[in-house]
Scaffold this motif. Structure first.
Motif, PDB file in Angstrom:
ATOM      1  N   ASP A 201     -85.228  20.907  64.514  1.00 30.74           N
ATOM      2  CA  ASP A 201     -86.459  20.131  64.390  1.00 30.74           C
ATOM      3  C   ASP A 201     -87.686  21.035  64.246  1.00 30.74           C
ATOM      4  O   ASP A 201     -88.608  20.722  63.493  1.00 30.74           O
ATOM      5  N   ASP A 202     -87.709  22.155  64.976  1.00 27.48           N
ATOM      6  CA  ASP A 202     -88.872  23.032  64.885  1.00 27.48           C
ATOM      7  C   ASP A 202     -88.993  23.655  63.502  1.00 27.48           C
ATOM      8  O   ASP A 202     -90.092  23.799  62.956  1.00 27.48           O
ATOM      9  N   HIS A 205     -90.347  21.092  60.978  1.00 26.92           N
ATOM     10  CA  HIS A 205     -91.795  20.881  61.086  1.00 26.92           C
ATOM     11  C   HIS A 205     -92.605  22.062  60.552  1.00 26.92           C
ATOM     12  O   HIS A 205     -93.836  21.995  60.516  1.00 26.92           O
ATOM     13  N   ILE A 210     -90.518  15.805  55.721  1.00 22.02           N
ATOM     14  CA  ILE A 210     -89.176  15.739  56.295  1.00 22.02           C
ATOM     15  C   ILE A 210     -88.468  14.499  55.773  1.00 22.02           C
ATOM     16  O   ILE A 210     -88.976  13.375  55.903  1.00 22.02           O
ATOM     17  N   VAL A 224     -95.556  15.513  56.989  1.00 23.18           N
ATOM     18  CA  VAL A 224     -95.857  15.926  58.365  1.00 23.18           C
ATOM     19  C   VAL A 224     -96.931  17.005  58.350  1.00 23.18           C
ATOM     20  O   VAL A 224     -97.172  17.655  57.329  1.00 23.18           O
ATOM     21  N   GLN A 226     -97.877  20.479  58.930  1.00 22.39           N
ATOM     22  CA  GLN A 226     -97.063  21.692  58.939  1.00 22.39           C
ATOM     23  C   GLN A 226     -97.450  22.616  60.097  1.00 22.39           C
ATOM     24  O   GLN A 226     -98.614  22.922  60.311  1.00 22.39           O
TER      25      GLN A 226
END
Length: 235
Positions: A201-202, A205, A210, A224, A226
């Motif tokens: 997930d990290d 991001h 995504i 998202v 960034q």
């Protein structure tokens, strides 16, 4: 840059059929940085293989930089891959008996580029990823992060339209992962279109958009904010 319409893909095993992609619609504009996420069996690897011209859909269309990718024999598919795409893999996929410089120059060899120009370009991209001093070293003399930097330089060497990264940080520790993502973000900042398959997930991001897959369909596609890898690199 990438346009996929109503993409379906099934795999047949004896009398059984596994419907992996179930009507994917997906576009990527030039200069975007997109991550593709999904659990095992979601279809993300199949989608990446189709995007990478390593497999072909059963139904639907795939257009890459204005070119319809369909019914290609292996020779033409290989030429399109070399022309349009750069690949970055979790396992680096470097040739163990060739130096960093020779690994980076390999795509140019297949394009028929003269040796002196190959060497010049390969050194340029090694400098770009901070490894000019390691040009003569073999992969077994490099750290995991250095290997991935060589792989990124190789992916860039032929100046592809799109970079496809399959779990590019999957074999790296957190600090090294963020260093590699900082490099990839910098490449995107220069205008290169990048797609990253990841389950982290990290890392997702650190892209700008995504796309989540589940059971062969896109369940979410969101822009998202960034996270810049540099700010996280040494946390």
């Amino acid at each position: 840059m990438i346009e996929i319409k109503n993409l379906h893909k099934s795999y047949h095993m004896g009398k059984n059929s596994l419907h992996v992609l179930k009507g994917i619609n997906f576009t990527v504009s030039e200069g975007e940085m997109v991550s593709i996420m999904g659990s095992s069996g979601s279809g993300k690897s199949t989608l990446l293989n189709i995007l990478g011209i390593l497999d072909e859909a059963d139904e639907g269309t795939y257009t890459l930089d204005g070119t319809l990718i369909k019914n290609l024999n292996e020779r033409v598919a290989a030429r399109y891959r070399n022309k349009f795409l750069g690949f970055i893999f979790q396992s680096f996929n470097l040739i163990n008996y060739k130096s960093a410089l020779e690994n980076v120059a390999m795509p140019l060899y297949y394009q028929g580029v003269k040796r002196n120009i190959r060497v010049e370009k390969a050194m340029h991209y090694l400098e770009k990823v901070g490894l000019a001093d390691w040009a003569t070293h073999l992969p077994n003399e490099l750290s995991g992060g250095q290997k991935q930097r060589v792989a990124i330089a190789r992916a860039l060497a032929s100046d592809p339209k799109v970079l496809l990264a399959d779990e590019p940080t999957g074999a790296l520790d957190t600090k090294t992962s963020y260093e590699v993502m900082e490099l990839i973000q910098g490449i995107n900042d220069e205008g290169k279109t990048i797609l990253i398959v990841t389950h982290e997930d990290d890392i997702a991001h650190m892209t700008k958009r995504i796309v989540n897959l589940k059971d062969g369909i896109i369940i979410d596609d969101s822009v998202v904010t960034q996270v810049r890898a540099k700010s996280e690199a040494y946390v």
